[in-house]
Write a protein that holds these residues in place. Structure first.
Motif, PDB file in Angstrom:
ATOM      1  N   ALA A 116       0.673  -1.283  -0.015  1.00 34.12           N
ATOM      2  CA  ALA A 116       0.061  -0.058  -0.119  1.00 34.12           C
ATOM      3  C   ALA A 116       0.988   1.263  -0.060  1.00 34.12           C
ATOM      4  O   ALA A 116       1.779   1.276   0.447  1.00 34.12           O
ATOM      5  CB  ALA A 116      -0.950  -0.013   1.328  1.00 34.12           C
ATOM      6  N   PRO A 117       0.433   2.357  -0.661  1.00 34.98           N
ATOM      7  CA  PRO A 117       1.169   3.589  -0.555  1.00 34.98           C
ATOM      8  C   PRO A 117       1.493   4.085   0.902  1.00 34.98           C
ATOM      9  O   PRO A 117       0.519   4.109   1.490  1.00 34.98           O
ATOM     10  CB  PRO A 117       0.483   4.468  -1.546  1.00 34.98           C
ATOM     11  N   ALA A 118       2.449   4.846   1.151  1.00 34.32           N
ATOM     12  CA  ALA A 118       2.690   5.413   2.414  1.00 34.32           C
ATOM     13  C   ALA A 118       1.589   6.296   2.694  1.00 34.32           C
ATOM     14  O   ALA A 118       1.466   7.281   1.881  1.00 34.32           O
ATOM     15  CB  ALA A 118       4.155   5.960   2.274  1.00 34.32           C
ATOM     16  N   ALA A 119       1.257   6.297   3.930  1.00 33.84           N
ATOM     17  CA  ALA A 119       0.257   7.458   4.241  1.00 33.84           C
ATOM     18  C   ALA A 119       1.114   8.636   4.663  1.00 33.84           C
ATOM     19  O   ALA A 119       2.272   9.051   4.766  1.00 33.84           O
ATOM     20  CB  ALA A 119      -0.275   7.254   5.611  1.00 33.84           C
ATOM     21  N   PRO A 120       0.533   9.803   3.689  1.00 32.48           N
ATOM     22  CA  PRO A 120       0.853  11.253   4.037  1.00 32.48           C
ATOM     23  C   PRO A 120       1.054  11.781   5.255  1.00 32.48           C
ATOM     24  O   PRO A 120       0.351  11.314   6.124  1.00 32.48           O
ATOM     25  CB  PRO A 120       0.191  12.113   3.066  1.00 32.48           C
ATOM     26  N   VAL A 121       2.325  12.236   5.713  1.00 33.45           N
ATOM     27  CA  VAL A 121       2.758  12.870   6.933  1.00 33.45           C
ATOM     28  C   VAL A 121       1.883  14.204   7.024  1.00 33.45           C
ATOM     29  O   VAL A 121       2.210  15.163   6.311  1.00 33.45           O
ATOM     30  CB  VAL A 121       4.363  12.820   7.081  1.00 33.45           C
ATOM     31  N   ALA A 122       1.492  14.366   8.141  1.00 35.52           N
ATOM     32  CA  ALA A 122       0.644  15.592   8.258  1.00 35.52           C
ATOM     33  C   ALA A 122       1.545  16.690   8.883  1.00 35.52           C
ATOM     34  O   ALA A 122       2.545  16.338   9.630  1.00 35.52           O
ATOM     35  CB  ALA A 122      -0.445  15.337   9.520  1.00 35.52           C
ATOM     36  N   ILE A 123       1.505  17.881   8.335  1.00 38.88           N
ATOM     37  CA  ILE A 123       2.192  19.071   8.793  1.00 38.88           C
ATOM     38  C   ILE A 123       1.802  19.368  10.229  1.00 38.88           C
ATOM     39  O   ILE A 123       0.573  19.946  10.519  1.00 38.88           O
ATOM     40  CB  ILE A 123       2.178  20.028   7.694  1.00 38.88           C
ATOM     41  N   PRO A 124       2.711  19.530  10.992  1.00 40.54           N
ATOM     42  CA  PRO A 124       2.397  19.727  12.357  1.00 40.54           C
ATOM     43  C   PRO A 124       2.196  21.106  12.442  1.00 40.54           C
ATOM     44  O   PRO A 124       2.612  22.147  11.736  1.00 40.54           O
ATOM     45  CB  PRO A 124       3.860  19.654  13.294  1.00 40.54           C
ATOM     46  N   PRO A 125       1.305  21.858  13.462  1.00 43.62           N
ATOM     47  CA  PRO A 125       0.868  22.927  13.636  1.00 43.62           C
ATOM     48  C   PRO A 125       2.100  23.926  14.163  1.00 43.62           C
ATOM     49  O   PRO A 125       2.967  23.747  14.720  1.00 43.62           O
ATOM     50  CB  PRO A 125       0.003  23.065  15.053  1.00 43.62           C
ATOM     51  N   ARG A 126       2.223  25.069  13.674  1.00 38.96           N
ATOM     52  CA  ARG A 126       3.104  26.209  13.690  1.00 38.96           C
ATOM     53  C   ARG A 126       3.378  26.553  15.185  1.00 38.96           C
ATOM     54  O   ARG A 126       2.423  26.718  16.066  1.00 38.96           O
ATOM     55  CB  ARG A 126       2.926  27.394  12.976  1.00 38.96           C
ATOM     56  N   PRO A 127       4.526  26.604  15.798  1.00 38.59           N
ATOM     57  CA  PRO A 127       4.993  26.664  17.165  1.00 38.59           C
ATOM     58  C   PRO A 127       4.520  28.186  17.505  1.00 38.59           C
ATOM     59  O   PRO A 127       4.887  28.925  16.570  1.00 38.59           O
ATOM     60  CB  PRO A 127       6.235  26.038  17.280  1.00 38.59           C
ATOM     61  N   ASN A 175      13.351  24.746  15.675  1.00 42.87           N
ATOM     62  CA  ASN A 175      14.087  23.872  14.908  1.00 42.87           C
ATOM     63  C   ASN A 175      13.582  22.624  14.698  1.00 42.87           C
ATOM     64  O   ASN A 175      13.196  22.090  13.435  1.00 42.87           O
ATOM     65  CB  ASN A 175      15.498  23.455  15.424  1.00 42.87           C
ATOM     66  N   GLN A 176      12.846  22.016  15.901  1.00 42.29           N
ATOM     67  CA  GLN A 176      11.969  20.664  15.462  1.00 42.29           C
ATOM     68  C   GLN A 176      10.936  20.999  14.659  1.00 42.29           C
ATOM     69  O   GLN A 176      10.773  19.976  13.789  1.00 42.29           O
ATOM     70  CB  GLN A 176      11.585  20.403  16.825  1.00 42.29           C
ATOM     71  N   TRP A 177      10.188  21.953  14.792  1.00 45.41           N
ATOM     72  CA  TRP A 177       8.890  22.112  13.864  1.00 45.41           C
ATOM     73  C   TRP A 177       9.462  22.030  12.322  1.00 45.41           C
ATOM     74  O   TRP A 177       8.859  21.677  11.548  1.00 45.41           O
ATOM     75  CB  TRP A 177       8.437  23.322  14.259  1.00 45.41           C
ATOM     76  N   ILE A 178      10.438  22.864  12.130  1.00 42.38           N
ATOM     77  CA  ILE A 178      11.159  22.985  10.736  1.00 42.38           C
ATOM     78  C   ILE A 178      11.784  21.558  10.110  1.00 42.38           C
ATOM     79  O   ILE A 178      11.327  21.209   8.884  1.00 42.38           O
ATOM     80  CB  ILE A 178      12.000  24.011  10.645  1.00 42.38           C
ATOM     81  N   ARG A 179      12.170  20.898  10.867  1.00 44.90           N
ATOM     82  CA  ARG A 179      12.493  19.515  10.678  1.00 44.90           C
ATOM     83  C   ARG A 179      11.139  18.593  10.239  1.00 44.90           C
ATOM     84  O   ARG A 179      11.246  17.774   9.219  1.00 44.90           O
ATOM     85  CB  ARG A 179      13.168  18.784  11.651  1.00 44.90           C
ATOM     86  N   GLN A 180      10.276  18.808  11.035  1.00 39.28           N
ATOM     87  CA  GLN A 180       9.069  18.078  10.866  1.00 39.28           C
ATOM     88  C   GLN A 180       8.386  18.600   9.618  1.00 39.28           C
ATOM     89  O   GLN A 180       7.800  17.536   8.849  1.00 39.28           O
ATOM     90  CB  GLN A 180       7.970  18.167  12.093  1.00 39.28           C
ATOM     91  N   VAL A 181       8.351  19.652   9.359  1.00 39.34           N
ATOM     92  CA  VAL A 181       7.800  20.263   8.259  1.00 39.34           C
ATOM     93  C   VAL A 181       8.536  19.712   6.878  1.00 39.34           C
ATOM     94  O   VAL A 181       8.132  19.419   5.863  1.00 39.34           O
ATOM     95  CB  VAL A 181       7.720  21.742   8.034  1.00 39.34           C
ATOM     96  N   ARG A 182      10.004  19.733   6.861  1.00 37.59           N
ATOM     97  CA  ARG A 182      10.584  18.982   5.852  1.00 37.59           C
ATOM     98  C   ARG A 182      10.338  17.694   5.729  1.00 37.59           C
ATOM     99  O   ARG A 182      10.243  17.042   4.373  1.00 37.59           O
ATOM    100  CB  ARG A 182      12.041  19.244   6.216  1.00 37.59           C
TER     101      ARG A 182
END
Length: 350
Positions: A204-215, A338-345
């Protein structure tokens, strides 16, 4: 059987071959390497011309009675910081181009070439008044630099950037991953197919990763930058006549107004674009803003000296503006940011 080397490998030599393949999945074309080297030489030449004529420029700027109000040491520091910062910024964009970032080519062409040349026209017009030979040489270097910059979009360069983009979008195309991928056993036990599309190794195709809310740190940083921009526009409107009275002797009243309003409009547009991408989690935009902030901090001494020379209130508000900018820049690099930007990437697959 001994593997045969490609014609490029036989003719390019060890150093050139290593430089072409350093840090990228596919070797850079020879034209791109040559262009980057020549552009770097042009940048060094422009910086050398500015540094060689700096004393004459300072003498020309401070020769009139009105310009004599400007602190000479602050003016010299500002000129030196500007020359070195612009050179470092241009070299940084070239490095991004060398590592296959296609957007950096457009930043180079639009910001460094088109906008940069329009800004440089003011300094060139002034340079013709105190050093005709240096001004003519600088014009020639600018012309060569513009031609070389257009050649960055040659067909061989375009093909290489497309190849780099394909490899980044599909890591299986990376040459170094071929052997490891051939022997890898997926978690579902299905054999690996080297020509399978991304995500084809699983059922099955990989599920898209949700973009976390902006801190809150990022939101507060953007809010501080917008507050600082509004404060800067208010101060510009209030104290612009005083700035003109001090600097009209340097470049002339008409040219000074054009540079002031043109720089204000360009600065606002650039700030809004960069802040928009920062709010969307762009790490590149964060570093572009940081580079602009560093340039502002390097010139803070000159800016504050001139502000306090006009008015104590203007100097105090300018100091507050610098502190607001510093606080916002620090917020961009807190651990939460930094953590949020890594999660967005990761969510965007970059």
């Amino acid at each position: 059987m001994t593997p045969q080397s490609s014609p490029d490998a036989r003719t390019s030599g060890g150093f050139v071959q290593n430089a072409a393949a350093y840090g990228v999945a596919t070797p850079r074309p020879g034209l791109l390497l040559t262009l980057l080297l020549l552009i770097a030489i042009c940048i060094v030449a422009l910086t050398a011309i500015d540094l060689a004529t700096m004393s004459e420029r300072i003498a020309s700027l401070s020769s009139s009675a009105e310009a004599g109000k400007l602190p000479v040491d602050a003016l010299r520091s500002s000129q030196l910081n500007s020359s070195l910062f612009i050179s470092a910024f241009m070299i940084g964009v070239l490095a991004l181009i060398a590592f296959g970032h296609n957007w950096a080519r457009w930043v180079w062409l639009i910001v460094c070439m088109l906008v940069g040349f329009l800004v440089a026209l003011g300094t060139l017009m002034l340079m013709f008044t105190y050093s005709m030979d240096a001004a003519l040489l600088k014009c020639a270097v600018y012309l060569i630099l513009f031609v070389l910059s257009c050649m960055l979009f040659a067909p061989s360069c375009n093909a290489w950037f497309r190849r780099i983009k394909e490899i980044r979008n599909n890591p299986r195309l990376h040459p170094a991953s071929g052997a490891a991928a051939a022997t890898a056993v997926p978690a579902d036990g299905q054999p690996y197919h080297p020509y399978a599309p991304p995500g084809g190794m699983s059922g099955a195709p990989a599920a898209p990763v949700a973009i976390p809310p902006r801190p809150r740190t990022i939101s507060l940083a953007v809010a501080l930058f917008l507050l600082n921009a509004v404060l800067g526009m208010i101060l510009t409107v209030i104290y612009l006549p005083d700035m003109f009275a001090m600097q009209n002797a340097l470049l002339g009243e008409g040219l000074m107004k054009k540079l002031a309003f043109g720089g204000l409009v360009f600065g606002i547009v650039l700030m809004l674009v960069v802040l928009y991408f920062i709010a969307r989690g762009s790490n590149v935009a964060r570093w572009i803003w940081t580079a602009i902030a560093v340039f502002g901090f390097l010139n803070a001494y000159t800016t504050l000296r001139m502000a306090f020379a006009i008015s104590s209130a203007y100097g105090a508000l300018t100091t507050f503006s610098q502190l607001v900018s510093l606080a916002g820049t620090i917020l961009l690099f807190l651990p939460v940011s930094n953590q949020w930007i890594r999660q967005v990437r990761l969510a965007n697959g970059r």
